[in-house]
Write a protein that holds these residues in place. Sequence first.
Motif, PDB file in Angstrom:
ATOM      1  N   GLY A  90      45.307  92.368  62.964  1.00 14.96           N
ATOM      2  CA  GLY A  90      44.131  91.570  62.616  1.00 14.96           C
ATOM      3  C   GLY A  90      43.011  91.780  63.616  1.00 14.96           C
ATOM      4  O   GLY A  90      41.845  91.970  63.239  1.00 14.96           O
ATOM      5  N   ASN A 163      37.877  84.965  55.965  1.00 17.49           N
ATOM      6  CA  ASN A 163      38.787  86.100  55.847  1.00 17.49           C
ATOM      7  C   ASN A 163      38.369  87.248  56.753  1.00 17.49           C
ATOM      8  O   ASN A 163      37.426  87.108  57.544  1.00 17.49           O
ATOM      9  CB  ASN A 163      38.853  86.555  54.391  1.00 17.49           C
ATOM     10  CG  ASN A 163      37.471  86.850  53.838  1.00 17.49           C
ATOM     11  OD1 ASN A 163      36.642  87.429  54.520  1.00 17.49           O
ATOM     12  ND2 ASN A 163      37.213  86.412  52.602  1.00 17.49           N
ATOM     13  N   LEU A 164      39.077  88.337  56.629  1.00 22.07           N
ATOM     14  CA  LEU A 164      38.798  89.518  57.467  1.00 22.07           C
ATOM     15  C   LEU A 164      37.341  89.957  57.395  1.00 22.07           C
ATOM     16  O   LEU A 164      36.692  90.182  58.420  1.00 22.07           O
ATOM     17  CB  LEU A 164      39.718  90.666  57.011  1.00 22.07           C
ATOM     18  CG  LEU A 164      39.463  92.068  57.577  1.00 22.07           C
ATOM     19  CD1 LEU A 164      39.510  92.072  59.080  1.00 22.07           C
ATOM     20  CD2 LEU A 164      40.483  93.047  57.008  1.00 22.07           C
ATOM     21  N   PRO A 250      46.720  92.098  56.899  1.00 20.91           N
ATOM     22  CA  PRO A 250      45.808  92.148  55.750  1.00 20.91           C
ATOM     23  C   PRO A 250      46.043  93.399  54.901  1.00 20.91           C
ATOM     24  O   PRO A 250      46.341  94.466  55.436  1.00 20.91           O
ATOM     25  CB  PRO A 250      44.432  92.188  56.400  1.00 20.91           C
ATOM     26  CG  PRO A 250      44.668  92.788  57.744  1.00 20.91           C
ATOM     27  CD  PRO A 250      46.035  92.341  58.170  1.00 20.91           C
ATOM     28  N   ASP A 255      41.425  89.337  52.671  1.00 20.47           N
ATOM     29  CA  ASP A 255      42.582  88.562  53.113  1.00 20.47           C
ATOM     30  C   ASP A 255      42.251  87.763  54.367  1.00 20.47           C
ATOM     31  O   ASP A 255      41.629  88.282  55.275  1.00 20.47           O
ATOM     32  CB  ASP A 255      43.748  89.502  53.456  1.00 20.47           C
ATOM     33  CG  ASP A 255      44.458  89.997  52.214  1.00 20.47           C
ATOM     34  OD1 ASP A 255      44.185  89.450  51.124  1.00 20.47           O
ATOM     35  OD2 ASP A 255      45.272  90.937  52.339  1.00 20.47           O
ATOM     36  N   ILE A 257      43.117  86.406  57.947  1.00 21.63           N
ATOM     37  CA  ILE A 257      43.930  87.016  59.010  1.00 21.63           C
ATOM     38  C   ILE A 257      43.909  86.113  60.231  1.00 21.63           C
ATOM     39  O   ILE A 257      43.272  85.054  60.228  1.00 21.63           O
ATOM     40  CB  ILE A 257      43.380  88.393  59.429  1.00 21.63           C
ATOM     41  CG1 ILE A 257      41.918  88.248  59.867  1.00 21.63           C
ATOM     42  CG2 ILE A 257      43.517  89.398  58.333  1.00 21.63           C
ATOM     43  CD1 ILE A 257      41.455  89.340  60.777  1.00 21.63           C
TER      44      ILE A 257
END
Lengths: 312, 256
Positions: A90, A163-164, A250, A255, A257
Amino acid sequence: MTERTPSRGWRAALSSAADWIEKPIEALIRACGWSSIVLVAAIFCFVFWYAAPLLPHIDWFGTDGFFTSTHWHAKEREGATYGVLAMIVGNFAVALVAMVIAIPCGLAAAVYISEFAGPRSKEWFKVGIEILAAIPSIVWGFIAITMIGPLLIKYAGATMGTNLLNGGIVLGLMSIPLIVSLAEDSLRAVPDSFREAAMALGANRWEIVYRVLFPAARSGLLAACMLGVGRAIGETMAVLLATGNKNQIPTSLTDPITTLTATIASEMGDAEAGSPHSQSLFTIGLLLLVITCAINLTANLVIRGNKRASSN
Amino acid sequence: MQDGVSIDIRDYSLWYGKFQALLGVSAQIKRGIITSLIGPSGCGKTTLLRSFNRINERYGNVTTQGHITILGKNILDSDVSVAALRKRVGMVFQRPNPLPISIYENVVFGMKSHLPQAERPRAVLDQAVESALREVSLWDALKDGLDRRATELTLEQQQKLCIARLLPLKPDIILMDEPCSALDASGIERIEELITELKRTFTIVMVTHNMAQARRASDECIFMLMGEIIEHTPTLDMFMNPQNSKTAAYIEGRYG
Ligand SMILES: Nc1ncnc2c1ncn2[C@@H]1O[C@H](COP(=O)(O)OP(=O)(O)OP(=O)(O)O)[C@@H](O)[C@H]1O
Ligand SMILES: [Mg+2]
């Protein structure tokens, strides 16, 4: 020195008086120089000290291993596992996304400010960049949650706003000012005679940028990017808020992370001092220290290698 | 415009902001010879020279008036392409300023700017590099290290390289602003020889502070004072028999 004439004696006395003043000052300056190294060593020792009791008990490369699994159950009293693989992935993923955004934008802005903007607007841009750099990291976190998140849900098909990608965008924005100001410094340091030489050969402004300034400022630009990466990896608060803080590897940009830094920040408050949980967080801290030191050292080596290549 | 004139300057004035550095100067610089611009510091030699390739314009506060005709065209017209102009009119600077890239890339820098990719295959570039470096007698010394950085050369070699990189563009005019002032005595001698050599192919305009150099190296001299051209005559006449008392005073060293 022998004192043969009175004037000699005078001068000797004067110079030894100067020595009396200079010596301590010199020692002080030397101490300041060394203190930075001592401090780094001390921080390493300190973090190591708090992590140490747990280190012999950690499984490093097994099925629940530190580097090889995503099983982070550090709070359990019985059967705790310390897998940080997802956090490492991540951390690097979010830094990568950040750099994909920040390096092109940062370099472009630096080129614009140093080569294209007029003297008046140049000042304004610099003030703007400085203000951007001064925005506290927690405020970036707010921006991530309240502005970027909803946009990602609406336009990028994310189920969760944090998210990412969100973390990458925020980190990118946060790294841009650093990259811009360092890159701009190194472009400005390119002697004007190079620009005139290229111009007199009929090169246009773009050719001057990519055929003259980039090669001439290469090591400075590289350093700017490296330090940008360093900043992105070490950043904590904004990442904690922007990435969703979910311990998983991810598989897509949207996603949620978590990162090494965010895990420490979010769990340190609950961890009892001296408990294995707290020690495991210090172990993560130790890993982070190693990573950031490694990045800075490589940056230095790259720059020094470049300097050497260009100076002989 | 009469034949044999390379640069025709008519009532040319230039201002840096409110300060007028050139006060309506006129002169005809002849083709195929070396013309020296001389005069005390601050009289506008560099300013005039840098007008011929319009590189002065990079300072935003420059305004001009009048005509400078080069190759039958007023270069001050707004439809003139400065890139094309600078291809015809090369410039050598006071401090050698090779670019911080390889020797090879320095020599082909101009070609890569001006020719489309298709017209400059590797063989053409190689050939251009060799003949340009031969012309300035650097080829034998450098041929085995063409990918070395140009900034590592000695000052004399750097200045020769700065001349060599103009040659592949086949310019008509080469402007030089005190090209020897950063060099030692033997460097000066060899650059002067080179300049004399180049005269056969190019029109050369050279700024110099050095009376002896102007006398040795140039065919005609233009004496400037406070933004004006005082006298423009063949070099020998200027030194043996100056027409204007100010010229005489300068040549005798009374202005410094
Ligand atoms: N970029 C500039 N902005 C404002 N004034 C300038 C600029 N460049 C030159 N000047 C002024 O214009 C005048 C002529 O300068 P120029 O450099 O042409 O003189 P020069 O004859 O080449 O002098 P030197 O022999 O010292 O090189 C000088 O008074 C100088 O101060
Ligand atoms: Mg000058």
